[in-house]
Scaffold this motif. Structure first.
Motif, PDB file in Angstrom:
ATOM      1  N   UNK A  56       0.832  -1.205   0.000  1.00  0.00           N
ATOM      2  CA  UNK A  56       0.000   0.000   0.000  1.00  0.00           C
ATOM      3  C   UNK A  56       0.864   1.250   0.000  1.00  0.00           C
ATOM      4  N   UNK A  57       1.947   1.230   0.772  1.00  0.00           N
ATOM      5  CA  UNK A  57       2.825   2.407   0.817  1.00  0.00           C
ATOM      6  C   UNK A  57       3.604   2.585  -0.480  1.00  0.00           C
ATOM      7  N   UNK A  58       4.061   1.478  -1.053  1.00  0.00           N
ATOM      8  CA  UNK A  58       4.772   1.584  -2.324  1.00  0.00           C
ATOM      9  C   UNK A  58       3.839   2.154  -3.394  1.00  0.00           C
ATOM     10  N   UNK A  59       2.587   1.697  -3.391  1.00  0.00           N
ATOM     11  CA  UNK A  59       1.621   2.187  -4.373  1.00  0.00           C
ATOM     12  C   UNK A  59       1.308   3.663  -4.157  1.00  0.00           C
ATOM     13  N   UNK A  60       1.229   4.068  -2.888  1.00  0.00           N
ATOM     14  CA  UNK A  60       0.838   5.444  -2.584  1.00  0.00           C
ATOM     15  C   UNK A  60       1.993   6.434  -2.688  1.00  0.00           C
ATOM     16  N   UNK A  61       3.194   5.975  -2.299  1.00  0.00           N
ATOM     17  CA  UNK A  61       4.318   6.911  -2.163  1.00  0.00           C
ATOM     18  C   UNK A  61       5.525   6.574  -3.036  1.00  0.00           C
ATOM     19  N   UNK A  62       5.492   5.428  -3.656  1.00  0.00           N
ATOM     20  CA  UNK A  62       6.666   4.996  -4.406  1.00  0.00           C
ATOM     21  C   UNK A  62       7.759   4.441  -3.523  1.00  0.00           C
ATOM     22  N   UNK A  63       7.443   4.211  -2.268  1.00  0.00           N
ATOM     23  CA  UNK A  63       8.413   3.676  -1.310  1.00  0.00           C
ATOM     24  C   UNK A  63       7.771   3.539   0.052  1.00  0.00           C
ATOM     25  N   UNK A  64       8.580   3.276   1.065  1.00  0.00           N
ATOM     26  CA  UNK A  64       8.054   3.078   2.421  1.00  0.00           C
ATOM     27  C   UNK A  64       8.333   4.304   3.279  1.00  0.00           C
ATOM     28  N   UNK A  65       7.444   4.552   4.224  1.00  0.00           N
ATOM     29  CA  UNK A  65       7.602   5.690   5.130  1.00  0.00           C
ATOM     30  C   UNK A  65       8.378   5.275   6.378  1.00  0.00           C
ATOM     31  N   UNK A  66       8.964   6.254   7.055  1.00  0.00           N
ATOM     32  CA  UNK A  66       9.725   5.979   8.268  1.00  0.00           C
ATOM     33  C   UNK A  66       8.844   5.405   9.377  1.00  0.00           C
ATOM     34  N   UNK A  67       7.632   5.912   9.607  1.00  0.00           N
ATOM     35  CA  UNK A  67       6.798   5.293  10.650  1.00  0.00           C
ATOM     36  C   UNK A  67       6.544   3.805  10.420  1.00  0.00           C
ATOM     37  N   UNK A  68       6.287   3.415   9.164  1.00  0.00           N
ATOM     38  CA  UNK A  68       6.082   1.997   8.892  1.00  0.00           C
ATOM     39  C   UNK A  68       7.366   1.221   9.111  1.00  0.00           C
ATOM     40  N   UNK A  69       8.498   1.770   8.647  1.00  0.00           N
ATOM     41  CA  UNK A  69       9.756   1.042   8.807  1.00  0.00           C
ATOM     42  C   UNK A  69      10.103   0.848  10.282  1.00  0.00           C
ATOM     43  N   UNK A  70       9.806   1.852  11.102  1.00  0.00           N
ATOM     44  CA  UNK A  70      10.070   1.706  12.543  1.00  0.00           C
ATOM     45  C   UNK A  70       9.148   0.665  13.168  1.00  0.00           C
ATOM     46  N   UNK A  71       7.897   0.669  12.770  1.00  0.00           N
ATOM     47  CA  UNK A  71       6.957  -0.329  13.284  1.00  0.00           C
ATOM     48  C   UNK A  71       7.398  -1.739  12.885  1.00  0.00           C
ATOM     49  N   UNK A  72       7.825  -1.895  11.642  1.00  0.00           N
ATOM     50  CA  UNK A  72       8.304  -3.196  11.170  1.00  0.00           C
ATOM     51  C   UNK A  72       9.586  -3.612  11.879  1.00  0.00           C
ATOM     52  N   UNK A  73      10.451  -2.639  12.180  1.00  0.00           N
ATOM     53  CA  UNK A  73      11.705  -2.946  12.876  1.00  0.00           C
ATOM     54  C   UNK A  73      11.428  -3.444  14.288  1.00  0.00           C
ATOM     55  N   UNK A  74      10.486  -2.804  14.964  1.00  0.00           N
ATOM     56  CA  UNK A  74      10.139  -3.261  16.318  1.00  0.00           C
ATOM     57  C   UNK A  74       9.642  -4.705  16.280  1.00  0.00           C
ATOM     58  N   UNK A  75       8.761  -4.997  15.331  1.00  0.00           N
ATOM     59  CA  UNK A  75       8.254  -6.367  15.215  1.00  0.00           C
ATOM     60  C   UNK A  75       9.380  -7.338  14.879  1.00  0.00           C
ATOM     61  N   UNK A  76      10.315  -6.899  14.049  1.00  0.00           N
ATOM     62  CA  UNK A  76      11.424  -7.761  13.644  1.00  0.00           C
ATOM     63  C   UNK A  76      12.272  -8.161  14.843  1.00  0.00           C
ATOM     64  N   UNK A  77      12.614  -7.187  15.691  1.00  0.00           N
ATOM     65  CA  UNK A  77      13.414  -7.509  16.876  1.00  0.00           C
ATOM     66  C   UNK A  77      12.642  -8.403  17.841  1.00  0.00           C
ATOM     67  N   UNK A  78      11.336  -8.151  17.962  1.00  0.00           N
ATOM     68  CA  UNK A  78      10.519  -9.000  18.829  1.00  0.00           C
ATOM     69  C   UNK A  78      10.485 -10.432  18.298  1.00  0.00           C
ATOM     70  N   UNK A  79      10.411 -10.565  16.965  1.00  0.00           N
ATOM     71  CA  UNK A  79      10.362 -11.920  16.383  1.00  0.00           C
ATOM     72  C   UNK A  79      11.660 -12.672  16.610  1.00  0.00           C
ATOM     73  N   UNK A  80      12.804 -12.016  16.396  1.00  0.00           N
ATOM     74  CA  UNK A  80      14.075 -12.720  16.616  1.00  0.00           C
ATOM     75  C   UNK A  80      14.288 -13.011  18.100  1.00  0.00           C
ATOM     76  N   UNK A  81      13.793 -12.123  18.963  1.00  0.00           N
ATOM     77  CA  UNK A  81      13.892 -12.385  20.401  1.00  0.00           C
ATOM     78  C   UNK A  81      13.062 -13.606  20.783  1.00  0.00           C
ATOM     79  N   UNK A  82      11.844 -13.692  20.238  1.00  0.00           N
ATOM     80  CA  UNK A  82      10.986 -14.835  20.519  1.00  0.00           C
ATOM     81  C   UNK A  82      11.604 -16.125  19.985  1.00  0.00           C
ATOM     82  N   UNK A  83      12.217 -16.027  18.826  1.00  0.00           N
ATOM     83  CA  UNK A  83      12.869 -17.185  18.197  1.00  0.00           C
ATOM     84  C   UNK A  83      14.011 -17.681  19.078  1.00  0.00           C
TER      85      UNK A  83
END
Length: 529
Positions: A160-187
């Motif tokens: 949705x962001x790529x379609x709307x903006x041609x790329x990703x926004x910083x708020x989305x990237x930060x949200x995804x980064x938080x989830x990423x660290x949580x996932x590797x921690x859980x793993x």
């Protein structure tokens, strides 16, 4: 394009769970994104007719050592970690012919699923992902420039962001980064806890726990407290794994009480008996066995019909229509069962706010596992109380041994005592609780409260004699003095089950003998705080 938007020109995809992969990859290609991939992921993309570059083409090295080494290379990690605004980093990319990677899509080797299916040690080790967590953590660290996706649920947001903006926004990237660290921690938590179990290490130097969000809750125990419900990696049927057939959202207290009820009813094997547990504020207020769920429910309800109002009902067998009709006669928050007939589901459906949860099975009361409680600045971790009343070697300590009927009720009562807050006193008769005293500071108070509630229940039933007359009594821990036992005698109990182990056991035994009671020691305590 605003300053915080980063275009996505190249994406690296490496997923074990290929749910939604091809539609996602198709959309990326449609947006002009170059795809780089590995092994089975690359094959799935290519088989869909999409252009994809194998990571070995990027690195100049083939996958080796049975796939253990494929992405651990500067051409991968340099492309992920390079800061786009840093001239030195850009010079390094140019010098070593490293192409930037703007999107990293990785879900990890299925370690948790491998453990769940009880694979052997070596296979489990091979399902520990190394390159995946490294790429995820690298992309999350460099989230100012790179987006990282660790589960298919986020594909749509990225597209949705790529379609709307041609790329990703910083708020989305930060949200995804938080989830990423949580996932590797859980793993990593799953891996370290599996290792601890394999090594039989009961107190490892570091202990990690993790959870995956089931849902955010409206509030916690009280409206001013925030709360959320998470699933752990434990494979155990219960409220966390249940399917909610109907009813409004579960509250924090609903979940806590439903867990207490379902764990308690699991003590009664469905092949042997039908059983019902009614819980209010995490304590059973009525428990019974019967020839049918309908009969068991009627007996459980009779123990404390006042407390049962607004309670939780747990059953150990498939919920049938006759039982459901009886249960919906009073206000109930939740009914939880392994399964339910279509007719029973239709009966419950008439009460639109009543939650019906189906778990697909019962938890094993003998299974191990850990329980965790927070304290200020720390965690208290212990093994689950998996002692079963069926396995106890009961020791008769009085002159009179219990009769067969008393012995059956004694085991029943002690089974219930395991699930009631300490100090606990349970009066039982004919495989049903007739008085429950829970959570008192004094054991004698628990005995008196249980007897008082039994009198109230008898009055509600129009009986002249207290329900405790001719009952048996169970105590979750030893009687430190004879007074608690004498309170049970006053209530009309004829036999006692308790752990034993008090310095005054001889006093208590003498008091039991003087009263003509039969008493057995279990050698097992069931404190529950």
């Amino acid at each position: 394009m605003t300053a915080d938007i980063r275009p996505v020109t190249r994406a690296l995809l490496s997923v074990s769970d290929k749910t939604g992969l091809v539609p996602f990859a198709t959309a990326l290609v449609a947006h002009g994104v170059e795809l780089v991939s590995t092994g089975g992921t690359a094959k799935a993309i290519a088989d869909a007719g999409l252009p994809v570059k194998d990571v070995s083409e990027l690195t100049g090295f083939p996958e080796m050592m049975d796939g253990r080494v494929k992405t651990l290379h500067p051409k991968v990690h340099g492309g992920i970690l390079a800061i786009r605004a840093d001239k030195g980093h850009q010079a390094s990319l140019a010098e070593h012919a490293i192409a930037p990677i703007d999107l990293v899509v990785v879900n990890l080797y299925p370690f948790e699923a491998t453990v769940a299916r009880k694979a052997d040690f070596e296979e489990t080790i091979e399902n520990i992902d190394i390159g995946g967590p490294s790429m995820i953590r690298g992309a999350a660290k460099n989230h100012n420039d790179v987006a990282v996706v660790v589960e298919a649920a986020d594909y749509e947001a990225v597209l949705a962001e790529i379609a709307a903006h041609g790329g990703t926004t910083l708020p989305l990237r930060r949200k995804l980064a938080q989830k990423a660290y949580a996932r590797t921690a859980a793993y990593d938590a799953a891996i370290s806890n599996w290792f601890a179990r394999e090594l039989k290490e009961e107190a490892p130097a570091f202990r990690a726990f993790s959870g995956k969000l089931i849902e955010a809750l409206r509030y916690g125990e009280n409206p001013h407290q925030s709360a959320a419900f998470y699933a752990s990696d434990e494979i155990r049927p219960g409220v966390a794994t249940a399917r909610q057939v109907q009813g409004k959202q579960l509250s924090y207290n609903n979940i806590n009480d439903t867990d207490a009820a379902f764990e308690a009813v699991a003590e009664f094997h469905p092949a042997r008996t039908a059983a019902v547990v009614i819980v209010k504020h995490a304590n059973p207020c009525g428990v019974a066995e019967g020839a049918s769920l309908e009969e068991a429910y009627a007996k459980a309800l009779a123990c404390d019909p006042v407390s049962a109002f607004g309670g939780i009902i747990a059953v150990n067998r498939t919920l049938d229509a006759a039982s459901a009709r009886a249960m919906v006669e009073i206000f109930t928050e939740v009914i939880v069962a392994p399964d339910a007939t279509d007719e029973a589901i239709a009966v419950v459906a008439a009460k639109k706010n009543l939650r019906l949860l189906l778990t697909g099975g019962l938890p094993d009361p003998r299974a191990g596992g850990l329980t965790v409680k927070t304290v200020a600045g720390g965690l208290l971790v212990q093994g689950r109380d998996n002692a079963s009343a069926d396995d106890l070697d009961l020791k008769v300590v009085t002159k009179r041994a219990p009769t067969d009927r008393e012995l059956t009720d004694l085991r029943f009562a002690f089974r219930v005592a395991k699930h009631v807050k300490s100090n606990t006193i349970i009066y039982a008769k004919d495989l049903a609780t007739v008085g429950i005293g829970a959570g008192q500071m004094s054991r004698v108070d628990s005995a008196r409260i249980a007897a008082r509630k039994a009198l109230d229940a008898a009055e509600a039933l129009g009986l002249k004699e207290p329900l405790t007359k001719g009952s048996v009594v169970a105590s979750d821990a030893f009687f430190p003095f004879a007074d608690g036992l004498l309170a049970a005698v006053e209530a009309g109990a004829t036999a006692v089950i308790q752990p034993g182990g008090s310095m005054r056991d001889n006093e208590v035994i003498a008091a039991a003998d003087a009263a003509g009671l039969a008493m057995v020691f279990t050698g097992v305590r069931h404190f529950r705080h």
